[in-house]
Every structure is written in C-alpha cells, then in structure tokens.
Scaffold this active site. Structure first.
Site, PDB file in Angstrom:
ATOM      1  N   THR A  53      -1.058  -0.064  -4.603  1.00  0.00           N
ATOM      2  CA  THR A  53      -2.157   0.895  -4.701  1.00  0.00           C
ATOM      3  C   THR A  53      -1.626   2.173  -5.335  1.00  0.00           C
ATOM      4  OG1 THR A  53      -1.676   1.700  -2.461  1.00  0.00           O
ATOM      5  CG2 THR A  53      -3.354  -0.014  -2.680  1.00  0.00           C
TER       6      THR A  53
ATOM      7  N   ASP B 141       0.855  -1.187   0.000  1.00  0.00           N
ATOM      8  CA  ASP B 141       0.000   0.000   0.000  1.00  0.00           C
ATOM      9  C   ASP B 141       0.890   1.236   0.000  1.00  0.00           C
ATOM     10  OD1 ASP B 141      -2.039   1.781   0.201  1.00  0.00           O
ATOM     11  OD2 ASP B 141      -2.842   1.033   2.093  1.00  0.00           O
ATOM     12  N   SER B 142       1.139   1.771  -1.190  1.00  0.00           N
ATOM     13  CA  SER B 142       2.024   2.935  -1.303  1.00  0.00           C
ATOM     14  C   SER B 142       1.340   4.144  -1.932  1.00  0.00           C
ATOM     15  CB  SER B 142       3.280   2.579  -2.094  1.00  0.00           C
ATOM     16  OG  SER B 142       2.942   2.046  -3.357  1.00  0.00           O
ATOM     17  N   LYS B 143       0.215   3.916  -2.604  1.00  0.00           N
ATOM     18  CA  LYS B 143      -0.591   5.002  -3.198  1.00  0.00           C
ATOM     19  C   LYS B 143       0.261   5.972  -4.013  1.00  0.00           C
ATOM     20  CE  LYS B 143      -4.224   4.727   0.325  1.00  0.00           C
ATOM     21  NZ  LYS B 143      -3.584   3.782   1.257  1.00  0.00           N
ATOM     22  N   ARG B 144       1.133   5.409  -4.823  1.00  0.00           N
ATOM     23  CA  ARG B 144       1.966   6.244  -5.680  1.00  0.00           C
ATOM     24  C   ARG B 144       1.151   6.753  -6.866  1.00  0.00           C
ATOM     25  NH1 ARG B 144       5.781   6.793  -1.827  1.00  0.00           N
ATOM     26  NH2 ARG B 144       7.313   5.117  -1.764  1.00  0.00           N
TER      27      ARG B 144
END
Length: 292
Positions: A130, A103-106
């Site tokens: 993510t 879960d890094s939401k880059r």
C-alpha cells in the site's frame, strides 16, 4: 503471472474475496514469553486450525507497523521484524498460493520511493503493498513492478479521511466540472493503470455511497480494490458485496479486509480459553459473506 491473474486465481480457488489482516496486539495474545514467541505461537496455532478446517482467505495483509514497533534498533533488537519474517514464512508454508499484501503505506520521491518498493517486494517478498499518492507519480511509479500489486490510498475508511479526500476541486481541463479529491485520485489511478496493470486502490467500506461511485468508475478498468473498514470500524461485508456487484465490478479483483475481528475479537486481556474457536467462527462468517 500478473497480479491481476493472481487475484482472480486465488479468489476462484478459495471461493471468496476475504483479506485477513495480521496485526498482532501483544496485550491481546495468549501465551507467555517474548513478543516474537507469542506471535509465532498464536499464528502457528491459528493457521493450523484454518488448514485443518479448510478455511482459506483470498489474501493476507500484515501491517508492518505492528511488527516494527516491537523493534528496538539502537539496542540491536529486531524481534518485531523477525516475527514478521516468521509470519511470512508460515504463510509460505500453510497458504503458498495466496497473495500477501504488505500494508506499509510508503510514499516518497525518486530513489527514496524505489527504496521502499525494494523493501516491500525484493526484501519482504510481498505480492503487493500500500502506498500514499500525495506526491503524485514520483511516489507511485517506482512501485510499478510488472508482477506486483500496488494499492494507492483513494478513499480511506477512517473518519478523518474526509478532511482532505472529500475536498472539492475544479477540473483543470473542464472548469465547470467540480468533484471530490478522491475522484481525482481515482482518475489518476485509472490513467496510470493503463500502462501499469496491478495498480489498484484502497477504498474503505465505511462510506458505502462513495465506494459505489468508485466501483462504478473502476468496473470496466480492471482496477484491484482493497477494502478495509469491515468489522470493528463498522463497515458491512454484505453491503460491500452488494455494492460491488450492483455497479458491475468484478468482485474477484476486490479484497475485503478485516483484522482485529478475525485475530483477537476479545480486544484485550484476559484472553478467553476458546480463543481459537472465536477466531475461526469470525473468519468462517466473513468468508461466507464474501463468497463468490
């Protein structure tokens, strides 16, 4: 094996669709020593107990921010990132067939976005990650590896998500059609997934009517869904399961996530003596509620 196949296989092998968040909060962890030592000790103990008692979620999801925040790069200290390496190595040993969602939401454009994809998939070895879709296809497509999963923020579980995600927009083709922005994002995800299987959506459990709308739209399209918000954010696993099934969505492609409620339900110090029992009880309960 495609990411879609990995999801179905792990769901069938574990008989559930739980995604276990691995977001350590140092002040809530037992033991002594450095942050890395405490993270290692805690997850090693917890994973041992889970294996001994036959409890296996269908995915794991470490949030990279909980680890990188423990780094101090300008003092040559990467203990948080090293702790994440340790946790990923443990998962390889204890649960080798279970997908790991980083879960890094880059999200960026062109080469920058590709660099983030390399970070998640080639360097950390994650099964999925993510990302944010705000900059459109330039942000998304560099992550579209053939055998990896990509969860695009669609309708998130946080209260502030409605500020942008629920804005109503006019359809550029049919100007009589007006719908929320999160529906437009769902259309984009489904369109891209035709050529890039494994592209999926983050859809929160805290807005059940909106989740139903999105699940109904995705039901015939093989779009994986990562569903946070169950537990401390107030979402209900039973309601989510009923919503997915009621809309004809293949639940094997969904992963219902819970984090702090599974790894430190006591929230902060002092840590109770029976901390492992508390974790195991909550994990077992969620697995039962999310069983196939």
């Amino acid at each position: 094996m495609s990411y879609i196949d990995i999801l179905r296989k792990s769901a069938e092998e574990t008989n559930n669709i739980v995604c276990m968040g691995l977001d350590p909060q140092i002040e809530a962890l037992p033991g002594e020593g450095s942050a890395r030592e405490r993270i290692n000790q805690f997850f090693d103990e917890l994973f041992h107990r889970m294996r001994l008692e036959g409890v296996t979620p269908a995915a794991f999801k470490p949030n990279i921010g909980y680890y990188s925040a423990l780094d101090n790069p300008r003092e040559d200290d990467f203990s948080g990132s090293q702790a994440l390496c340790d946790v990923l190595d443990m998962l390889d040993g204890f649960f080798p067939s279970i997908p790991v969602i980083l879960d890094s939401k880059r999200g960026d454009i062109a080469r920058s976005s590709l660099n983030y994809a390399i970070e998640a998939f080639d360097k950390w070895g994650a099964s999925a990650t993510t990302i944010s879709p705000y900059m459109g296809t330039d942000s998304i497509l560099p992550f579209a590896y053939e055998d990896k999963g990509v969860y695009i923020l669609n309708r998130t579980s946080n209260p502030g998500g409605a500020v942008l995600q629920n804005l109503h927009i006019i359809d550029p083709i049919d100007e009589k059609e007006i719908y929320p922005l999160y529906i437009s994002v769902a259309h984009l995800i489904a369109s891209l997934a035709k050529d890039h299987p494994g592209l999926g959506a983050v859809v929160g459990a805290t807005n059940i009517l909106e989740l139903k709308d999105i699940a109904r739209y995705y039901a015939s399209k093989e779009i994986p869904m990562l569903i946070p918000g169950v537990g401390s954010q107030g979402g209900s696993a039973e309601e989510v399961m009923a919503a997915l099934r009621g809309e004809g969505y293949d639940v094997r492609l969904a992963r219902i996530n819970s984090s702090s409620a599974l790894t430190h339900p006591w929230k902060k110090a002092p840590v109770p003596e029976n901390y492992l029992d508390l974790c195991l009880t909550n994990i077992k309960n969620l697995v039962e509620k999310c069983s196939l």
